[in-house]
Design a protein around this motif. Structure first.
Motif, mmCIF file in Angstrom:
data_model
loop_
_atom_site.group_PDB
_atom_site.id
_atom_site.type_symbol
_atom_site.label_atom_id
_atom_site.label_comp_id
_atom_site.label_asym_id
_atom_site.label_seq_id
_atom_site.Cartn_x
_atom_site.Cartn_y
_atom_site.Cartn_z
ATOM 1 N N LEU A 126 0.823 -1.207 0.000
ATOM 2 C CA LEU A 126 0.000 0.000 0.000
ATOM 3 C C LEU A 126 0.858 1.258 0.000
ATOM 4 O O LEU A 126 0.468 2.282 -0.567
ATOM 5 C CB LEU A 126 -0.929 -0.001 1.222
ATOM 6 C CG LEU A 126 -2.070 -1.028 1.219
ATOM 7 C CD1 LEU A 126 -2.838 -0.973 2.534
ATOM 8 C CD2 LEU A 126 -3.001 -0.778 0.046
ATOM 9 N N ARG A 127 2.021 1.160 0.596
ATOM 10 C CA ARG A 127 2.912 2.329 0.657
ATOM 11 C C ARG A 127 3.677 2.521 -0.646
ATOM 12 O O ARG A 127 3.760 3.638 -1.171
ATOM 13 C CB ARG A 127 3.892 2.174 1.832
ATOM 14 C CG ARG A 127 5.082 3.113 1.805
ATOM 15 C CD ARG A 127 4.665 4.584 1.894
ATOM 16 N NE ARG A 127 5.817 5.474 1.803
ATOM 17 C CZ ARG A 127 6.331 5.943 0.678
ATOM 18 N NH1 ARG A 127 5.788 5.607 -0.484
ATOM 19 N NH2 ARG A 127 7.373 6.741 0.693
ATOM 20 N N THR A 156 -5.013 2.946 -9.191
ATOM 21 C CA THR A 156 -4.164 3.892 -8.472
ATOM 22 C C THR A 156 -4.958 5.161 -8.192
ATOM 23 O O THR A 156 -5.559 5.744 -9.099
ATOM 24 C CB THR A 156 -2.914 4.238 -9.291
ATOM 25 O OG1 THR A 156 -2.171 3.038 -9.529
ATOM 26 C CG2 THR A 156 -2.041 5.225 -8.529
ATOM 27 N N HIS A 170 3.112 0.727 -3.568
ATOM 28 C CA HIS A 170 2.300 0.384 -4.737
ATOM 29 C C HIS A 170 2.839 -0.836 -5.490
ATOM 30 O O HIS A 170 2.758 -0.916 -6.717
ATOM 31 C CB HIS A 170 2.212 1.575 -5.700
ATOM 32 C CG HIS A 170 2.150 2.902 -5.007
ATOM 33 N ND1 HIS A 170 1.132 3.218 -4.136
ATOM 34 C CD2 HIS A 170 2.983 3.981 -5.036
ATOM 35 C CE1 HIS A 170 1.339 4.447 -3.661
ATOM 36 N NE2 HIS A 170 2.459 4.917 -4.180
ATOM 37 N N ASN A 175 -6.943 1.566 -0.173
ATOM 38 C CA ASN A 175 -6.300 2.066 1.039
ATOM 39 C C ASN A 175 -7.245 3.061 1.718
ATOM 40 O O ASN A 175 -7.074 4.280 1.626
ATOM 41 C CB ASN A 175 -4.968 2.721 0.696
ATOM 42 C CG ASN A 175 -4.138 3.015 1.937
ATOM 43 O OD1 ASN A 175 -4.606 2.868 3.066
ATOM 44 N ND2 ASN A 175 -2.896 3.435 1.722
ATOM 45 N N MET A 209 -5.639 5.757 4.295
ATOM 46 C CA MET A 209 -5.034 6.979 3.753
ATOM 47 C C MET A 209 -6.107 7.952 3.285
ATOM 48 O O MET A 209 -5.988 9.164 3.488
ATOM 49 C CB MET A 209 -4.097 6.628 2.598
ATOM 50 C CG MET A 209 -3.291 7.808 2.085
ATOM 51 S SD MET A 209 -2.137 8.420 3.363
ATOM 52 C CE MET A 209 -1.368 9.777 2.501
ATOM 53 N N ALA A 262 3.533 10.982 1.934
ATOM 54 C CA ALA A 262 3.475 9.517 1.996
ATOM 55 C C ALA A 262 3.638 9.087 3.448
ATOM 56 O O ALA A 262 4.389 9.718 4.206
ATOM 57 C CB ALA A 262 4.548 8.890 1.119
ATOM 58 N N THR A 283 -1.791 6.389 -3.785
ATOM 59 C CA THR A 283 -2.021 5.151 -3.068
ATOM 60 C C THR A 283 -2.962 4.278 -3.887
ATOM 61 O O THR A 283 -3.350 4.630 -5.013
ATOM 62 C CB THR A 283 -2.623 5.426 -1.678
ATOM 63 O OG1 THR A 283 -2.717 4.198 -0.953
ATOM 64 C CG2 THR A 283 -4.000 6.064 -1.788
ATOM 65 N N GLN A 284 -3.348 3.154 -3.333
ATOM 66 C CA GLN A 284 -4.304 2.283 -3.998
ATOM 67 C C GLN A 284 -5.723 2.647 -3.572
ATOM 68 O O GLN A 284 -5.948 3.151 -2.464
ATOM 69 C CB GLN A 284 -4.008 0.817 -3.664
ATOM 70 C CG GLN A 284 -2.641 0.353 -4.163
ATOM 71 C CD GLN A 284 -2.377 -1.105 -3.866
ATOM 72 O OE1 GLN A 284 -3.270 -1.860 -3.473
ATOM 73 N NE2 GLN A 284 -1.128 -1.537 -4.059
#
Length: 470
Positions: A333-334, A445, A336, A423, A426, A383, A419-420
């Motif tokens: 997740l961080r 994305t 990708h 997620n 986030m 991030a 991010t995704q």
């Protein structure tokens, strides 16, 4: 208006005293005495004394009435020429109303740069043209060139004066390559003071160098190009020690290796700007790596204490250990995707040349979270990475708010997070900022952009004590 003008224009101001007026008044006094003596003798020895007294009284009343009427009719006449206040020294930012009161006029601040011939009278002609449009010159800097001189102004102009009208007036006065841009209150600081302030910030924090260059040179794009890529291969990016200036581009040697490239396509750099930028880079090189000290101790909802501080390249081993404790899903997740050779990425992320990093550690000294604010040309990326066992405790939201505060201090217009779409943590943290957000989704994305141009600093970085779950 000066004190002398205030005294002259005051209704009770003392007028000039003329000796001719005194002589006339003295003659009138003697005449009046002689007439009064003659009338007294005539009344006393003549047969029609009472009639003469009545006629005299009527004549005096008529004279007094006429004088009163004349005085009222001419009471608003202008004062003599030697006491008139022309008002030429009034501030051009104000105008006089019908009752003589000063009515403020709306004004706007402009930054203007133009090139004039290097000969006597060229600057004077330019100033006369600006004065003709009631434009006030607040500051002036000159940048000598091989041919001509670049003059940079900070102007206060009437609000109704447009940029095109201002440019046309300058061109008519002999200016060329004229550039104008709206200014704000930050531009009111004179150049030496601004440069000293930027040098101080650079001396205290190595991460300030890209920001100091951007504030020094205005709207420009800055790229820090490393000498070695993330895969370990030489990039060939370098620059001479003295740097290179090519019109709208300058290249300076990065003290940490590689090169710093600065581009400003809309306005060529001057030799003076190049010298100032090179001086800042040399100052950074002499001082070496440095990170400001300071940390905040916060209390989690369950009572545990954590410390938030600036991270430094020396934290790379602790950061690698935290990555090893994180699950594959958290790392995906961080970053990708699959993470390999995290130490190469961490060397870049923890370098103050590419941004600022906040670290969260426990009372035992273990690193459990990292928050990055990365300079990406004209944009700024945020991030987050929080160790699995420390997630859902508000740490991510706290780090994000502090990173936004750092972006506001750097006068960034926006920050974005990549991010995704899955997620949700986030996304929730970005929504918790309370800022206008833009969402873009492409092939899973998600890019969330928070606009900071209308926001005021929230000062989370100085808060102490408890914080809520984010």
């Amino acid at each position: 208006m000066t004190d002398a003008q205030v005294r002259i224009s005051h209704p009770r101001a003392r007028r000039r005293h003329h000796w001719r007026r005194d002589l006339v008044e003295l003659a009138a006094l003697f005449t009046a005495v002689a007439v009064a003596d003659g009338l007294a003798n005539l009344v006393a020895h003549g047969p029609d004394g009472p009639v003469l007294l009545i006629a005299s009284a009527v004549a005096l009343v008529a004279t007094a009435a006429f004088h009163t009427w004349w005085a009222r009719r001419h009471s608003h006449a202008p004062p003599p020429a030697d006491t008139v206040d022309t008002g030429e020294s009034l501030d051009p930012a104000s105008a006089t109303g019908p009752q003589g009161e000063d009515v403020p006029r709306e004004t706007a601040l402009w930054r203007m740069r133009t090139t004039v011939r290097d000969e006597p009278g060229s600057l004077a002609a330019l100033c006369v043209a600006l004065a003709g449009h009631r434009v006030d010159i607040l500051t002036l800097q000159t940048h000598p060139l091989a041919e001509g001189t670049v003059d940079e102004f900070l102007l206060r102009a009437p609000a109704e004066l447009s940029a095109n009208e201002l440019s046309r007036a300058v061109v008519a006065a002999g200016g060329s390559d004229t550039w104008t841009e709206r200014a704000d209150a930050h531009d009111l600081v004179d150049a030496p003071t601004r440069v000293l302030g930027l040098a101080t910030r650079t001396a205290l924090d190595a991460a300030e160098l890209p920001l100091a260059l951007r504030q020094l040179l205005g709207r420009c794009t800055i790229h820090s190009l490393p000498a070695v890529s993330l895969t370990g291969r030489p990039t060939g990016e370098t620059a001479p020690v003295e740097g290179v200036l090519e019109s709208t581009t300058m290249r300076l040697r990065d003290p940490s290796g590689g090169a710093i490239t600065i581009e400003r396509p809309h306005l060529p750099f001057t030799p003076t700007e190049f010298a100032r930028a090179r001086a800042l880079v040399e100052l950074d090189a002499r001082l070496g790596p440095r990170v400001p000290r300071g940390e905040d101790v916060l209390t989690l909802p369950e009572g545990n204490e954590i410390t938030v501080r600036r991270a430094a390249p020396g934290d790379i081993e602790a950061a690698k250990a935290m990555h090893e404790r994180c699950s594959d899903r958290t790392l995906a997740l961080r970053y990708h995707g699959p993470v390999a050779d995290a130490d190469r990425y961490l060397g870049h992320l923890l370098s103050p040349r590419y941004g600022r990093t906040l670290a969260v550690q426990t009372t035992s000294g273990r690193l459990v979270a990292l928050g990055h604010l990365l300079w990406d040309g004209d944009e700024t990326e945020v991030a987050l990475l929080v160790e699995d066992s420390w997630q859902r405790r508000g740490i991510g939201s706290e780090l994000l708010r502090r990173l936004v505060d750092l972006a506001l201090e750097a006068r960034c217009d926006s920050v974005y997070a990549v991010t995704q779409a899955s997620n949700t943590g986030m996304v929730a943290a970005m929504r918790g900022l309370g800022l206008p957000l833009d969402y873009q989704i492409e092939e899973g994305t998600l890019v969330v952009t928070a606009r900071l141009d209308t926001a005021a600093p929230t000062n989370y970085a100085v808060r102490r004590g408890h914080f809520g779950r984010g």
